[in-house]
Design an enzyme around this catalytic site. Structure first.
Site, PDB file in Angstrom:
ATOM      1  N   LYS A   6       0.809  -1.223   0.000  1.00  0.00           N
ATOM      2  CA  LYS A   6       0.000   0.000   0.000  1.00  0.00           C
ATOM      3  C   LYS A   6       0.843   1.275   0.000  1.00  0.00           C
ATOM      4  O   LYS A   6       0.457   2.285   0.579  1.00  0.00           O
ATOM      5  CB  LYS A   6      -0.960   0.005   1.208  1.00  0.00           C
ATOM      6  CG  LYS A   6      -1.783  -1.273   1.301  1.00  0.00           C
ATOM      7  CD  LYS A   6      -2.599  -1.390   2.569  1.00  0.00           C
ATOM      8  CE  LYS A   6      -3.118  -2.813   2.684  1.00  0.00           C
ATOM      9  NZ  LYS A   6      -4.087  -3.047   3.705  1.00  0.00           N
TER      10      LYS A   6
ATOM     11  N   ASP B  91      -7.466  -7.782   9.869  1.00  0.00           N
ATOM     12  CA  ASP B  91      -8.875  -7.493   9.666  1.00  0.00           C
ATOM     13  C   ASP B  91      -9.847  -8.668   9.920  1.00  0.00           C
ATOM     14  O   ASP B  91     -10.766  -8.550  10.729  1.00  0.00           O
ATOM     15  CB  ASP B  91      -9.002  -6.981   8.219  1.00  0.00           C
ATOM     16  CG  ASP B  91     -10.163  -6.040   8.053  1.00  0.00           C
ATOM     17  OD1 ASP B  91     -10.823  -5.769   9.055  1.00  0.00           O
ATOM     18  OD2 ASP B  91     -10.403  -5.604   6.913  1.00  0.00           O
TER      19      ASP B  91
HETATM   20  P1  ADP Z   1     -11.686  -2.317   2.596  1.00  0.00           P
HETATM   21  O1  ADP Z   1     -12.044  -3.665   2.101  1.00  0.00           O
HETATM   22  O2  ADP Z   1     -10.607  -1.713   1.797  1.00  0.00           O
HETATM   23  O3  ADP Z   1     -11.457  -2.268   4.057  1.00  0.00           O
HETATM   24  P2  ADP Z   1     -14.401  -1.603   2.031  1.00  0.00           P
HETATM   25  O4  ADP Z   1     -14.945  -2.766   2.723  1.00  0.00           O
HETATM   26  O5  ADP Z   1     -15.093  -0.304   2.216  1.00  0.00           O
HETATM   27  O6  ADP Z   1     -12.902  -1.313   2.370  1.00  0.00           O
HETATM   28  O7  ADP Z   1     -14.369  -1.957   0.487  1.00  0.00           O
HETATM   29  C1  ADP Z   1     -14.045  -1.004  -0.481  1.00  0.00           C
HETATM   30  C2  ADP Z   1     -14.245  -1.614  -1.833  1.00  0.00           C
HETATM   31  O8  ADP Z   1     -15.599  -1.989  -1.997  1.00  0.00           O
HETATM   32  C3  ADP Z   1     -13.927  -0.671  -2.955  1.00  0.00           C
HETATM   33  O9  ADP Z   1     -12.652  -0.973  -3.438  1.00  0.00           O
HETATM   34  C4  ADP Z   1     -14.966  -0.953  -3.997  1.00  0.00           C
HETATM   35  O10 ADP Z   1     -14.410  -1.793  -4.974  1.00  0.00           O
HETATM   36  C5  ADP Z   1     -16.024  -1.738  -3.314  1.00  0.00           C
HETATM   37  N1  ADP Z   1     -17.248  -0.947  -3.255  1.00  0.00           N
HETATM   38  C6  ADP Z   1     -17.441   0.263  -2.697  1.00  0.00           C
HETATM   39  N2  ADP Z   1     -18.694   0.687  -2.876  1.00  0.00           N
HETATM   40  C7  ADP Z   1     -19.329  -0.279  -3.580  1.00  0.00           C
HETATM   41  C8  ADP Z   1     -20.642  -0.442  -4.106  1.00  0.00           C
HETATM   42  N3  ADP Z   1     -21.572   0.495  -3.955  1.00  0.00           N
HETATM   43  N4  ADP Z   1     -20.901  -1.565  -4.774  1.00  0.00           N
HETATM   44  C9  ADP Z   1     -19.980  -2.513  -4.948  1.00  0.00           C
HETATM   45  N5  ADP Z   1     -18.729  -2.421  -4.503  1.00  0.00           N
HETATM   46  C10 ADP Z   1     -18.405  -1.316  -3.826  1.00  0.00           C
HETATM   47 MG    MG Z   2     -12.307  -3.152   5.664  1.00  0.00          MG
END
Ligand code: ADP
Ligand code: MG
Length: 441
Positions: A155, A190
């Site tokens: 990252k 996580d």
């Molecule tokens: P992380 O997994 O990085 O901790 P999140 O759980 O918020 O964070 O996931 C973010 C990812 O989810 C983004 O990279 C995107 O691809 C996907 N995402 C965000 N909003 C949507 C949505 N409305 N529909 C589908 N996928 C989404």
């Molecule tokens: Mg997350």
């Protein structure tokens, strides 16, 4: 056109069964040996909460991307375990700047300590908790609940003097330099935090799945099955599977998957994740749409440069497209115009939606195959709760329903005994709960 695509992306039950067999084998091999296809990393978490613990603790969460601040999030939390399965928290969020990601490791950890200090002063929290849980979302070789060595940065972090070092020690020393009387008692990532957090609410939780930017899962395993630990202990331990790294001949990979993988930052790696998670589904859809335009006349065979740009098609667009149930698919029309200046025909829009459905469906099926394999592995077909976190799961319309249908397809009526529940803030509150379980004073 559509028939062809259907063959590329449709996964029959028999193929999903093969995925289950191969994942099951990979889980077992990963428990026996280090550095396998699925890593199966022991978390050293041997105890799950009862939900009755009452405690105030601190938590740090480093490594999740920040949608609002940009870059990578660093959070400081005061977590209150209130008993009766309830957890609350207060938090402060900071973005880690590109400059900080390149600084010396000591500078980075001193910054974390300074922010913890600032949080404690600003929140006026009275008696300062002594115990802290640390969620560190990077590849770590963990050797104890409070000890883990950074394997490599990711990252965009490049801080010197951290790789191969115990990150708990580095943070602890920064606290000491700052004069903070805080003990780091738990190091986690996580999915382990998600499992712990949800278990506080529902003690039947034995599997946690992340469906966000990436995908991962953790579950509760018998220590005697984690052969590579060479331990005589009885009891259980959470295993962080790192299942996103799974690859194998059973995965229904097509030429679009291969193209995506080849031009990715990590070719040959995280193949299962590349078929499932939010970082990739939009890109896969884009690759298919560009192909259909170039070779099959979609969008009048014209591809705007904006659509040729890699990763320009977000997975969230797929959600918007699948959500459009209007007769003329007017939301799809607006999206294509606004994002790509494409004036679409109705047939174009039907094709676009169909592509999203195929790719979204396959992702949900493959994720469900992983869940079914884990439920079988721990032999909880009679009653199990799976905690799922991540924006893909939370926001993609029908994702959960497609997973559920696939569980029935793979497990028959036993799937009715599997509860899928939405988990939240495992990386923050889960770290706090683990700190409470491992506190020393
Ligand atoms: P992380 O997994 O990085 O901790 P999140 O759980 O918020 O964070 O996931 C973010 C990812 O989810 C983004 O990279 C995107 O691809 C996907 N995402 C965000 N909003 C949507 C949505 N409305 N529909 C589908 N996928 C989404
Ligand atoms: Mg997350």
């Amino acid at each position: 056109m559509s028939e062809n695509l259907n063959t590329l992306f449709h996964v029959p039950t028999s193929d999903l069964n093969l995925v289950m067999v191969e994942m099951g084998q990979a889980f077992r091999t990963g428990l026996n040996y280090d550095d396998q296809n699925i890593k199966m990393i022991p978390s050293y978490v041997k105890e799950l909460p009862t939900g009755h613990e009452v405690e105030k603790v601190l938590a740090l969460d480093l490594g999740n991307p920040s949608l609002i601040l940009g870059g990578t999030n660093f959070r400081v939390l005061l977590v209150s375990l209130e008993g009766e399965g309830k957890v609350s928290s207060r938090q402060a969020k900071f973005a880690v700047t590109e400059e900080q990601k390149k600084a010396n490791g000591t500078v980075l950890f001193d910054f974390f300590a300074a922010k913890v200090h600032q949080f404690i002063l600003a929140e006026n929290i009275g008696e300062i908790p002594h115990s802290l849980g640390f969620t560190f979302s990077f590849p770590v070789y963990q050797t104890a609940i409070d000890q883990g060595y950074l394997i490599h940065w990711a990252k965009g972090f490049e801080n010197e003097g951290v790789i191969n070092c115990d990150v708990v020690q580095l943070l602890q020393q920064a606290f000491i330099r700052k004069g903070l009387d805080i003990n780091i008692v738990a190091l986690l990532n996580d999915p382990v935090g998600t499992l712990t957090k949800h278990a506080y609410r529902n003690t039947k939780t034995s599997i946690a799945v992340i469906l966000g930017t990436g995908t991962n899962a953790a579950y509760v395993e018998e220590i005697s099955n984690i052969k590579k630990l060479k331990s005589n202990e009885s009891g259980h331990m959470i295993v962080n599977t790192e299942w996103g790294g799974f690859s194998g001949s059973s995965l229904p990979i097509n030429r679009f998957d291969i193209a995506l993988d080849r031009s990715s930052e990590n070719p040959g790696k995280q193949i299962y994740e590349k078929m499932i998670s939010g970082l990739y589904l939009g890109e896969l859809t884009r690759l298919v749409l560009v192909h259909l335009a170039d070779d099959r006349g979609l969008f009048h065979a014209q591809v705007p440069n904006s659509l040729r740009k890699a990763y320009s098609f977000q997975t969230a667009y797929m959600s918007q497209i699948e959500m459009d149930t209007s007769d003329l698919l007017l939301d799809v029309s607006v999206l294509l115009r606004q994002k790509y200046e494409i004036e679409s025909s109705f047939v174009d829009r039907q094709v676009v939606k169909y592509v999203c459905q195929l790719i979204g469906m396959r992702a949900a099926q493959l994720a469900a195959a992983g869940i079914a394999t884990l439920v079988r592995k721990i032999d909880q077909l009679d009653d199990s709760t799976v905690a799922v976190d991540g924006s893909l799961y939370a926001h993609y319309p029908g994702f959960e329903g497609r997973m559920r249908d696939t569980l029935f397809e793979l497990l028959g009526s036993d799937a009715g005994n599997i509860k899928i529940e939405h988990a939240t803030d495992g990386s923050g509150q889960g770290a706090g709960i683990l700190a409470a379980l491992h506190k020393t004073i």
